[in-house]
Design a protein around this motif. Structure first.
Motif, short mmCIF file in Angstrom:
data_model
loop_
_atom_site.label_atom_id
_atom_site.label_comp_id
_atom_site.label_asym_id
_atom_site.label_seq_id
_atom_site.Cartn_x
_atom_site.Cartn_y
_atom_site.Cartn_z
N ILE A 172 0.86 -1.19 0.00
CA ILE A 172 0.00 0.00 0.00
C ILE A 172 0.89 1.23 0.00
O ILE A 172 1.78 1.36 0.84
N PRO A 173 0.68 2.15 -0.95
CA PRO A 173 1.56 3.32 -1.03
C PRO A 173 1.49 4.16 0.26
O PRO A 173 0.43 4.27 0.86
N ASP A 174 2.62 4.73 0.63
CA ASP A 174 2.70 5.55 1.84
C ASP A 174 1.70 6.70 1.82
O ASP A 174 1.21 7.12 2.87
N GLU A 175 1.39 7.18 0.62
CA GLU A 175 0.49 8.35 0.54
C GLU A 175 -0.85 8.07 1.20
O GLU A 175 -1.48 8.96 1.76
N HIS A 176 -1.29 6.80 1.14
CA HIS A 176 -2.59 6.50 1.73
C HIS A 176 -2.55 6.68 3.24
O HIS A 176 -3.50 7.15 3.84
N GLU B 238 -0.38 8.68 4.74
CA GLU B 238 -0.18 10.12 4.93
C GLU B 238 -1.50 10.87 4.83
O GLU B 238 -1.82 11.70 5.67
N ALA B 239 -2.27 10.53 3.79
CA ALA B 239 -3.53 11.23 3.56
C ALA B 239 -4.45 11.07 4.76
O ALA B 239 -5.08 12.02 5.22
N ALA B 240 -4.50 9.84 5.29
CA ALA B 240 -5.36 9.59 6.45
C ALA B 240 -4.87 10.38 7.65
O ALA B 240 -5.66 10.90 8.44
N LYS B 241 -3.55 10.51 7.76
CA LYS B 241 -2.98 11.24 8.91
C LYS B 241 -3.33 12.72 8.81
O LYS B 241 -3.72 13.36 9.79
N ASP C 225 -5.85 14.00 7.33
CA ASP C 225 -7.27 14.15 7.64
C ASP C 225 -7.55 14.11 9.13
O ASP C 225 -8.67 14.34 9.56
N GLY C 226 -6.55 13.76 9.90
CA GLY C 226 -6.72 13.73 11.35
C GLY C 226 -7.41 12.48 11.85
O GLY C 226 -7.92 12.45 12.97
N ALA C 227 -7.44 11.45 11.03
CA ALA C 227 -8.10 10.21 11.47
C ALA C 227 -7.26 9.54 12.55
O ALA C 227 -6.03 9.56 12.50
N SER C 228 -7.93 8.95 13.53
CA SER C 228 -7.20 8.20 14.55
C SER C 228 -6.65 6.93 13.91
O SER C 228 -7.11 6.51 12.85
N ILE C 229 -5.67 6.34 14.58
CA ILE C 229 -5.01 5.17 13.98
C ILE C 229 -5.99 4.02 13.74
O ILE C 229 -6.05 3.48 12.63
N PRO C 230 -6.79 3.62 14.74
CA PRO C 230 -7.73 2.53 14.48
C PRO C 230 -8.70 2.86 13.34
O PRO C 230 -8.99 2.03 12.49
N ARG C 231 -9.15 4.15 13.33
CA ARG C 231 -10.08 4.57 12.30
C ARG C 231 -9.43 4.53 10.93
O ARG C 231 -10.03 4.09 9.94
N TYR D 223 -7.01 2.59 9.94
CA TYR D 223 -6.90 1.20 9.48
C TYR D 223 -8.23 0.68 9.00
O TYR D 223 -8.35 0.08 7.94
N TRP D 224 -9.26 0.93 9.81
CA TRP D 224 -10.56 0.36 9.49
C TRP D 224 -11.12 0.91 8.19
O TRP D 224 -11.67 0.18 7.37
N ARG D 225 -10.94 2.23 7.99
CA ARG D 225 -11.56 2.87 6.82
C ARG D 225 -10.68 2.82 5.57
O ARG D 225 -11.18 2.70 4.46
N VAL D 226 -9.38 2.97 5.76
CA VAL D 226 -8.51 3.17 4.60
C VAL D 226 -7.69 1.93 4.26
O VAL D 226 -7.59 1.54 3.11
N ILE D 227 -7.13 1.30 5.29
CA ILE D 227 -6.15 0.25 5.02
C ILE D 227 -6.79 -1.13 4.84
O ILE D 227 -6.56 -1.81 3.84
N VAL D 228 -7.63 -1.53 5.80
CA VAL D 228 -8.21 -2.87 5.74
C VAL D 228 -8.95 -3.15 4.42
O VAL D 228 -8.77 -4.22 3.85
N PRO D 229 -9.73 -2.18 3.92
CA PRO D 229 -10.39 -2.48 2.64
C PRO D 229 -9.41 -2.80 1.50
O PRO D 229 -9.76 -3.52 0.57
#
Lengths: 348, 307
Positions: free
Chosen positions: A238-242, A244-247, A249-255, A257-263
């Motif tokens: 998974i590219p680092d940008e994904h 970074e982008a989530a970070k 956006d201020g998303a918490s780490i669990p959030r 993963y659940w929204r961006v990475i796991v899918p």
């Protein structure tokens, strides 16, 4: 001899095209210069008949020339895998028991009727299903969590990974010895640990309502390292940008993963699921070593153990073959869609 | 503005250290979880029979609080385990090594013919190879027994004709079975490697008139070395660890040709009671070759399972 072989290959694959065969064979015997011709033809990329037929000649030539590499193994596979499966289905329709040869003149579905009416087989099928589903889900979730932890830029990553994957290198027979000791009623660690919070002791292996759970837990121990390796590879892809982008956006780490990475781990999940289910179907070795001999594993009989017991201990060969067909059908139900998915995506 | 960034950074760092501590604690707990059965097995294998029941299962034999007069440590269990399993270890090597090498070689040939050469019906053939990985072996056992029954005892006493005693026929049968059923996975492992290989050199060699056999021998085979390492390790582990085929083809732990897994599975059953010290020592003797391979080639092993 070589000519005979070439012909054989041709008739196997292009049988229907009979008329073409002669022409193609002559093409083949044209030897090396066809290759250079073919090279020119690809470059031309034209649509006229001459080029097309020359391309076809090239296909045929590579097919025949590559056959010595893949055809003998293919025939070996065709016999040992597909031939024996077909033969097994045939035997399951006979009344074959004991040594000698099965009687193929009187085929019927008696063995399947018997299996459907045998509460032990039904229970074994249910256990197989529970084992497949529960083990696979737990190993996937647990392995993914470990992979996420390992992927957080830790030190000594290789050491941790090596330790987590270590059980996978061990034989089922070996791990069964370890877990027999872990689950021991009087001196096992499992009872010692749950004793700390005032539970137990339980007779994990002897109690028919606990043994399946105990087996699933031990299998998760052995194979979640595998799931971790698969997910780790997928996470690295998974590219680092994904992240970074989530970070940003201020998303918490669990959030995140659940929204961006796991899918994005879908493909890894699919392939790990299939392989885990195959491991679960092979759990025969583990069960055999755990409960010993041909004794019916008390409450933990799966189709794989039931089949071997019927065929090799009770010498009900046809009955064992029928149970094996049921097991095979379950495996096919899992693997068939996966193979189709891979095939249509051109992933093979 | 800048102070705000500064404090935010500071709090981030503060949370980071707390988070790091938790992360490493979790990783440490996982280490304990994955090593506990192995650790318990190892300490138990070093204990005398009375120390096995008299000390905590995870405690080493030398334990200050033990009520036993001696410290309960012994290598006797290893001695007995080795005496019982040595033949099994030898038998396992006898079929695992040839079967590993043969299946890896055949897998490489097959993958070459199906990946680096293009022909029309390649994909359906490939599907049949891939599907072979997922066959539950129970579905082929009865016919396989029939095949070897015919070859050895029945109409065709092949092994006797070849001068192989019926005891060791099981070793030959295990080699055949492991090669035949190992071909699919070996093929797929090599295929994934060949797919990522640059084909320019192969194509120019072909245009220069090299035969496929020559291209394989001169270019593909030498370039396959890293994948051979992966496949050989993977196959050796699988074949060494297998019990089902050993059980069906050799059938008895008392046979002179019994592989180590079969011997180990029979170790507990053949003894009165359950001698856990002996069982654990036996487990380590049986696991030693794959453990050595794993510790020496962990990366290649991981690559093999992840593909």
């Amino acid at each position: 001899m070589e000519r005979f072989f070439t012909r054989l290959v041709r008739s196997l694959s292009l049988g229907a095209r009979g008329g073409r065969e002669e022409a193609e064979r002559t093409g083949t015997e044209g030897g090396e210069q066809v290759a250079t011709d073919g090279g020119v033809a690809t470059g031309g990329d034209g649509a006229d008949d001459g080029v097309r037929s020359r391309l076809e000649e090239r296909f045929g030539r590579d097919f025949v020339e590559s056959a010595p590499f893949w055809l003998p193994p293919f025939l070996l596979m065709a016999f040992f895998v597909y031939g024996t499966i077909g033969w097994n289905v045939l035997i399951s329709l006979t009344d074959f028991s004991g040594f000698g040869s099965p009687d193929y003149s009187n085929l019927d579905l008696d063995m399947y009727v018997r299996a459907a009416n045998d509460p032990n087989v039904v229970q074994a099928a249910v256990n197989t299903f529970v084992l497949l589903v529960a083990f696979t889900i737990v190993a996937l979730v647990f392995g993914m969590l470990i992979a996420i932890l390992v992927d957080r830029g830790i030190r000594f990553e290789n050491t941790f990974r090596t330790i987590y994957l270590l059980p996978m290198s061990l034989s089922f027979v070996v791990t069964a010895q370890f877990w027999l000791w872990m689950y021991d009623l009087d001196s096992g660690i499992v009872n010692a640990v749950i004793g700390l919070v005032g539970l137990g002791p339980y007779n994990w292996i002897g109690n028919s309502s606990l043994v399946l759970g105990a087996i699933i837990f031990a299998l998760v121990w052995q194979f979640s390292g595998y799931t971790m390796v698969v997910y780790l590879a997928a996470l690295r892809a998974i590219p680092d940008e994904h992240f970074e982008a989530a970070k940003v956006d201020g998303a918490s780490i669990p959030r995140m993963y659940w929204r961006v990475i796991v899918p994005q781990l879908k493909n890894a999940t699919i392939s790990a699921t299939v392989v885990l289910m195959v491991f679960a179907l092979k759990a025969f070795d583990f069960l055999y070593a755990l409960v010993g001999g041909y004794r019916p594993p008390n409450g933990a009989d799966i189709l794989a153990t039931k089949m071997v017991r019927e065929a090799y201990s009770n010498t009900n060969w046809a009955y064992g073959a029928a149970i094996a067909v049921i097991l095979f059908a379950m495996a096919l139900a899992v693997v068939g869609p996966y193979l189709y998915h891979q095939y249509t995506r051109d992933n093979l | 503005m800048s102070t705000e960034t500064h404090t935010r950074e500071e709090s981030f760092l503060a949370s980071l250290t707390g988070y790091r501590v938790a992360l490493y604690a979790a990783l440490g707990l996982l280490v304990a979880f994955f090593l506990a059965p192995i650790e318990a097995g190892f300490v138990t294998s070093l204990k005398t029979t009375s120390a096995v029941t008299g000390t905590a299962p995870y405690a080493p034999p030398v334990w200050p609080f033990t009520e036993f007069p001696t410290n309960g440590a012994t290598l006797g269990k290893y001695q007995r385990a080795f005496d019982t399993l040595a033949i099994g270890v030898f038998n396992s090597l006898l079929y695992a090594i040839p079967a590993t090498i043969l299946s890896a070689l055949i897998g490489s040939f097959t993958a070459y013919g199906l990946t680096l050469v293009d022909w029309k019906y390649q994909v359906p053939v490939l599907v049949l190879f891939v599907a072979g990985i997922f066959i539950p072996y129970q579905a082929v056992l009865v016919p396989l027994s029939q095949v070897f029954y015919i070859l050895s005892l029945g109409q065709l006493p092949l092994w006797n004709l070849l001068g192989i005693s019926s005891d060791y026929a099981g070793i030959i049968e295990l080699i055949i079975a492991h090669v035949a059923y190992g071909i699919p996975i070996c093929t797929i492992l090599f295929r994934s490697y060949y797919k990522s290989m640059s084909t320019e050199m192969l194509e120019s060699a072909r245009l220069d008139g090299a035969t496929l056999r020559r291209v394989y021998r001169r270019i593909v085979f030498p370039l396959s070395t890293p994948m051979f390492a992966v496949v050989l390790i993977y196959q050796f582990t699988q074949i060494w660890n297998d019990l089902l085929f050993a059980l069906i083809l050799v059938s008895s732990a008392t046979s002179p040709a019994a592989p180590v897994t079969l011997k180990l599975a029979g170790l507990g059953a053949s003894l009165e009671g359950v001698d856990f010290g002996l069982r654990m020592a036996g487990a380590f003797v049986a696991a030693l070759p794959t453990l050595v391979v794993y510790i020496a080639f962990g990366e290649q092993f991981a690559e093999g399972v992840a593909t």
